[in-house]
Structures are given as C-alpha cells and as structure tokens.
Design an enzyme around this catalytic site. Structure first.
Site, mmCIF file in Angstrom:
data_model
loop_
_atom_site.group_PDB
_atom_site.id
_atom_site.type_symbol
_atom_site.label_atom_id
_atom_site.label_comp_id
_atom_site.label_asym_id
_atom_site.label_seq_id
_atom_site.Cartn_x
_atom_site.Cartn_y
_atom_site.Cartn_z
ATOM 1 N N GLU A 1 -8.484 -4.152 -2.209
ATOM 2 C CA GLU A 1 -7.072 -3.763 -2.102
ATOM 3 C C GLU A 1 -6.920 -2.255 -2.295
ATOM 4 O O GLU A 1 -7.777 -1.614 -2.912
ATOM 5 C CB GLU A 1 -6.275 -4.472 -3.203
ATOM 6 C CG GLU A 1 -5.283 -5.494 -2.726
ATOM 7 C CD GLU A 1 -4.078 -4.950 -1.962
ATOM 8 O OE1 GLU A 1 -4.184 -3.901 -1.285
ATOM 9 O OE2 GLU A 1 -3.032 -5.577 -2.040
ATOM 10 N N ASP A 2 -5.831 -1.729 -1.797
ATOM 11 C CA ASP A 2 -5.552 -0.318 -2.018
ATOM 12 C C ASP A 2 -5.016 -0.064 -3.425
ATOM 13 O O ASP A 2 -5.461 0.843 -4.112
ATOM 14 C CB ASP A 2 -4.570 0.224 -0.957
ATOM 15 C CG ASP A 2 -3.315 -0.630 -0.794
ATOM 16 O OD1 ASP A 2 -3.164 -1.653 -1.494
ATOM 17 O OD2 ASP A 2 -2.477 -0.268 0.048
ATOM 18 N N ASP B 1 0.054 -2.974 -8.160
ATOM 19 C CA ASP B 1 1.277 -2.396 -8.703
ATOM 20 C C ASP B 1 1.924 -3.441 -9.617
ATOM 21 O O ASP B 1 1.503 -3.576 -10.764
ATOM 22 C CB ASP B 1 2.151 -2.010 -7.489
ATOM 23 C CG ASP B 1 3.406 -1.257 -7.846
ATOM 24 O OD1 ASP B 1 3.396 -0.519 -8.843
ATOM 25 O OD2 ASP B 1 4.406 -1.384 -7.119
ATOM 26 N N PHE C 1 4.860 7.053 -6.910
ATOM 27 C CA PHE C 1 4.599 6.494 -5.590
ATOM 28 C C PHE C 1 3.580 7.378 -4.885
ATOM 29 O O PHE C 1 3.797 8.574 -4.717
ATOM 30 C CB PHE C 1 5.879 6.361 -4.759
ATOM 31 C CG PHE C 1 5.682 5.434 -3.605
ATOM 32 C CD1 PHE C 1 5.752 4.060 -3.770
ATOM 33 C CD2 PHE C 1 5.369 5.934 -2.343
ATOM 34 C CE1 PHE C 1 5.529 3.196 -2.709
ATOM 35 C CE2 PHE C 1 5.148 5.073 -1.273
ATOM 36 C CZ PHE C 1 5.225 3.703 -1.459
ATOM 37 N N ARG D 1 -0.994 7.308 5.876
ATOM 38 C CA ARG D 1 -2.181 6.500 5.578
ATOM 39 C C ARG D 1 -3.465 7.302 5.822
ATOM 40 O O ARG D 1 -4.483 7.078 5.178
ATOM 41 C CB ARG D 1 -2.227 5.260 6.483
ATOM 42 C CG ARG D 1 -1.177 4.218 6.185
ATOM 43 C CD ARG D 1 -1.524 2.914 6.897
ATOM 44 N NE ARG D 1 -0.404 1.991 6.975
ATOM 45 C CZ ARG D 1 -0.056 1.144 6.006
ATOM 46 N NH1 ARG D 1 -0.741 1.107 4.890
ATOM 47 N NH2 ARG D 1 0.969 0.331 6.159
HETATM 48 P P1 IMP Z 1 2.322 -5.397 -5.858
HETATM 49 O O1 IMP Z 1 2.485 -6.755 -5.283
HETATM 50 O O2 IMP Z 1 3.586 -4.896 -6.490
HETATM 51 O O3 IMP Z 1 1.138 -5.253 -6.787
HETATM 52 O O4 IMP Z 1 2.183 -4.403 -4.651
HETATM 53 C C1 IMP Z 1 1.033 -4.233 -3.976
HETATM 54 C C2 IMP Z 1 1.280 -3.547 -2.660
HETATM 55 O O5 IMP Z 1 2.414 -2.682 -2.687
HETATM 56 C C3 IMP Z 1 0.115 -2.653 -2.353
HETATM 57 O O6 IMP Z 1 -0.904 -3.353 -1.706
HETATM 58 C C4 IMP Z 1 0.749 -1.577 -1.512
HETATM 59 O O7 IMP Z 1 0.764 -1.972 -0.159
HETATM 60 C C5 IMP Z 1 2.156 -1.468 -2.025
HETATM 61 N N1 IMP Z 1 2.303 -0.344 -3.001
HETATM 62 C C6 IMP Z 1 2.449 -0.422 -4.343
HETATM 63 N N2 IMP Z 1 2.523 0.801 -4.893
HETATM 64 C C7 IMP Z 1 2.410 1.680 -3.884
HETATM 65 C C8 IMP Z 1 2.375 3.121 -3.822
HETATM 66 O O8 IMP Z 1 2.474 3.862 -4.817
HETATM 67 N N3 IMP Z 1 2.224 3.659 -2.583
HETATM 68 C C9 IMP Z 1 2.103 2.904 -1.437
HETATM 69 N N4 IMP Z 1 2.119 1.562 -1.461
HETATM 70 C C10 IMP Z 1 2.268 0.952 -2.664
HETATM 71 MG MG MG Z 2 -1.957 -3.337 -0.083
#
Ligand code: IMP
Ligand code: MG
Length: 174
Positions: free
Chosen positions: A97-98, A101, A150, A163
């Site tokens: 995963e990237d 969050d 962010f 990206r």
């Molecule tokens: P989560 O479900 O809140 O953990 O969100 C995960 C997804 O939200 C990641 O795979 C990203 O695609 C997106 N995301 C969360 N934080 C960021 C950020 O700071 N920049 C860009 N995308 C984010």
């Molecule tokens: Mg992602």
C-alpha cells in the site's frame, strides 16, 4: 486555490528506505515465493521499486478499492473496484500500500483477503500516519511514519495529480 508542495522525503531517502525494506523482506521470506498484491493506484510506484529490491521469487497482482474522491478527507466508504486476477489460497501474500491513514481501507481489505485462505498475509506500507488511525491495522513493514499532513508523490495523489513526483511532498493550499 493553488497548491504548494514542500518536500518531506527526498527521492534519495525514499529509495534508500525501499532498498532496506526489500532486503528485510528477502530475509524474512527466504526459500519462499512472495505473491505481492498492489493496491491501485497509489501503491504502484512503491510496488515496482520494492519488487526490484526483493531477491526471492515474486508474482504480482493488483486490486483497486475506492476510498477517496477529490478530497483530502476519508469518505469511510470502501468498495472493490477491481478484484484480483488470481486466487490467493495457499500463497504467501504481501499487500503493498502507499499509505495507512484511518486504517479503514486496509482493515476491510485484509479481512476480505484472509477469508480467501492465503498461507500467510502481511502488509507493507510506504507511509503510515499513526495519528489518524481509527481502526487498528497490523502493519508488518513500514517505510516511514509521517505526521498528520496530506502528502503526494511516489504514487500518492491529490485529485489524481502529483502521483509521478519522485519524492514525497506535503501539500498546502494558498
Ligand atoms: P485509509 O482507509 O484512511 O487508511 O486511507 C487509505 C487511502 O487513502 C490510501 O491508500 C490513500 O489512497 C488515501 N490517502 C490517505 N492519506 C493520504 C495522503 O496524505 N495523501 C494521498 N492519499 C492519501
Ligand atoms: Mg492507497
């Protein structure tokens, strides 16, 4: 509103860290084959760089889930947009995963993948924002823990932009 990007992690720092994680993963999976699952689209850049640093055999598959729109706040909605091409039963699966969050996306995804009975299931994320966690997710490999900002670059987008930046930058709006 114009966006400004400030470098948080340079291309060199990210590259060095990925190399180190690749070496660690290669040790941990010695004698095995890793089935890497990339979460589209953000995970692609990290997945490619990481795969090149792993010395045990790897196979790749991709999956897309929706979590964010053109916004910087999580919608809380997780939907499978593209499922895997291959079955994962009996495979040593590493999800790439990237960023983790809130943890909502990964928590849902890992549970769904576990139901498909892989031999093992681990998670590797380039970035982790621990302050934002809503649901606990077990992360096995983390590139960097970052503050609650962010970020874009290295696969991460803001409204589908940035990206392709070769570094991780913090977005501010002016
Ligand atoms: P989560 O479900 O809140 O953990 O969100 C995960 C997804 O939200 C990641 O795979 C990203 O695609 C997106 N995301 C969360 N934080 C960021 C950020 O700071 N920049 C860009 N995308 C984010
Ligand atoms: Mg992602």
């Amino acid at each position: 509103m114009a966006e400004k990007i400030n470098v948080l992690l340079s291309e060199e720092e990210v590259g060095a860290r990925i190399k180190a994680i690749g070496e660690q993963i290669s040790k941990d999976y010695e004698g095995k084959q890793i089935h890497m699952i990339c979460v589209l689209k953000g995970g692609t850049f990290f997945m490619c760089e990481l795969a090149k640093r792993i010395s045990v055999p790897v196979s790749l598959d991709f999956m897309a889930v929706s979590s964010y729109g053109g916004d910087t706040k999580s919608s809380g909605v997780v939907k499978i947009v593209k499922d895997l091409d291959e079955a994962i039963q009996g495979k040593d699966v590493l999800v790439v995963e990237d960023i983790v969050d809130s943890g909502r996306t990964l928590s849902y995804l890992l549970e769904m993948l576990r139901d498909r009975k892989p031999a093992s299931l681990k998670l590797c994320t380039l970035l982790d924002k621990p302050d934002r966690r809503v649901i606990e997710v077990p992360v096995d490999y983390t590139g960097f823990q970052i503050p609650d900002e962010f970020v874009v670059g290295y696969g991460l987008d803001y409204d589908q932009k940035y990206r392709n930046l070769p570094y991780i930058g913090i977005v501010s709006f002016e």
